[in-house]
Write a protein that holds these residues in place. Sequence first.
Motif, PDB file in Angstrom:
ATOM      1  N   GLN A  17       0.842  -1.189   0.000  1.00 40.07           N
ATOM      2  CA  GLN A  17       0.000   0.000   0.000  1.00 40.07           C
ATOM      3  C   GLN A  17       0.876   1.236   0.000  1.00 40.07           C
ATOM      4  O   GLN A  17       2.044   1.171   0.361  1.00 40.07           O
ATOM      5  CB  GLN A  17      -0.856   0.048   1.276  1.00 40.07           C
ATOM      6  N   THR A  18       0.272   2.351  -0.341  1.00 35.41           N
ATOM      7  CA  THR A  18       0.981   3.623  -0.233  1.00 35.41           C
ATOM      8  C   THR A  18       0.874   4.124   1.214  1.00 35.41           C
ATOM      9  O   THR A  18      -0.016   3.701   1.964  1.00 35.41           O
ATOM     10  CB  THR A  18       0.389   4.690  -1.171  1.00 35.41           C
ATOM     11  N   VAL A  19       1.767   5.018   1.574  1.00 36.48           N
ATOM     12  CA  VAL A  19       1.715   5.625   2.905  1.00 36.48           C
ATOM     13  C   VAL A  19       0.368   6.321   3.129  1.00 36.48           C
ATOM     14  O   VAL A  19      -0.261   6.126   4.177  1.00 36.48           O
ATOM     15  CB  VAL A  19       2.921   6.564   3.124  1.00 36.48           C
ATOM     16  N   PRO A  20      -0.135   7.119   2.168  1.00 34.24           N
ATOM     17  CA  PRO A  20      -1.445   7.747   2.387  1.00 34.24           C
ATOM     18  C   PRO A  20      -2.585   6.729   2.570  1.00 34.24           C
ATOM     19  O   PRO A  20      -3.498   6.965   3.365  1.00 34.24           O
ATOM     20  CB  PRO A  20      -1.665   8.590   1.125  1.00 34.24           C
ATOM     21  N   GLN A  21      -2.531   5.606   1.864  1.00 30.40           N
ATOM     22  CA  GLN A  21      -3.573   4.584   2.030  1.00 30.40           C
ATOM     23  C   GLN A  21      -3.558   4.020   3.450  1.00 30.40           C
ATOM     24  O   GLN A  21      -4.609   3.842   4.067  1.00 30.40           O
ATOM     25  CB  GLN A  21      -3.374   3.448   1.019  1.00 30.40           C
ATOM     26  N   ASN A  60       5.124   2.412  -7.947  1.00 28.23           N
ATOM     27  CA  ASN A  60       3.675   2.263  -7.979  1.00 28.23           C
ATOM     28  C   ASN A  60       3.215   2.527  -9.410  1.00 28.23           C
ATOM     29  O   ASN A  60       3.258   3.667  -9.865  1.00 28.23           O
ATOM     30  CB  ASN A  60       3.042   3.269  -7.012  1.00 28.23           C
ATOM     31  N   PRO A  61       2.768   1.489 -10.121  1.00 26.46           N
ATOM     32  CA  PRO A  61       2.340   1.704 -11.502  1.00 26.46           C
ATOM     33  C   PRO A  61       1.159   2.662 -11.632  1.00 26.46           C
ATOM     34  O   PRO A  61       0.968   3.274 -12.681  1.00 26.46           O
ATOM     35  CB  PRO A  61       1.950   0.310 -11.996  1.00 26.46           C
ATOM     36  N   LEU A 105       4.918   5.984  -3.786  1.00 24.61           N
ATOM     37  CA  LEU A 105       5.472   4.634  -3.846  1.00 24.61           C
ATOM     38  C   LEU A 105       4.652   3.664  -3.006  1.00 24.61           C
ATOM     39  O   LEU A 105       3.942   4.055  -2.085  1.00 24.61           O
ATOM     40  CB  LEU A 105       6.921   4.649  -3.343  1.00 24.61           C
ATOM     41  N   LEU A 106       4.788   2.382  -3.349  1.00 28.90           N
ATOM     42  CA  LEU A 106       4.125   1.334  -2.573  1.00 28.90           C
ATOM     43  C   LEU A 106       5.062   0.837  -1.486  1.00 28.90           C
ATOM     44  O   LEU A 106       6.265   0.659  -1.714  1.00 28.90           O
ATOM     45  CB  LEU A 106       3.744   0.166  -3.495  1.00 28.90           C
TER      46      LEU A 106
END
Length: 157
Positions: free
Chosen positions: A55-59, A89-90, A96-97
């Motif tokens: 996951q991303t940090v914001p997620q 992160n595509p 980034l993931l």
Amino acid sequence: MVESPEPGEALEQVIRLVRASFHRLKIAGEELHRHLGVTTAMRCVLEDLVETGEQTVPQIARAKSVSRQHIQSLADSLVAARLVEFRPNPAHRRSLLLDLTPHGRSVFAAMQRAEAPVLSGIAAGLPDADLAATRRVLAALNAALERRQTAVITDPA
């Protein structure tokens, strides 16, 4: 005859108990995992990645209702410990993931093994029906709080 507290008072008592439990769990977790250099907050991010995948940090921050900066700080510490890594992160070039490394998976599995007998020992003193009721009540409380939070964000007036 003992009077029942008003609904708001009863909820306040529950919240106080939840808060006390949270702090005791935090202390117990940090004592149990101190040798790994993993805090309770870091463990929480690891657990989230195990359960939901990269996951991303914001997620992660949104899912935990905490600031992005807080999760970024935890992610940076976890990267430094080689427990997680950032990957491209595509779907978004700049966000980034975050994902577990093989070492991170191994450490988290070891943490769960260390926790299992402690949790089993505590659970042995609690009736199954009480645990099930507590789980239902806390799930309902969290859902109500989430609905309220969403309503405030959607319509802050």
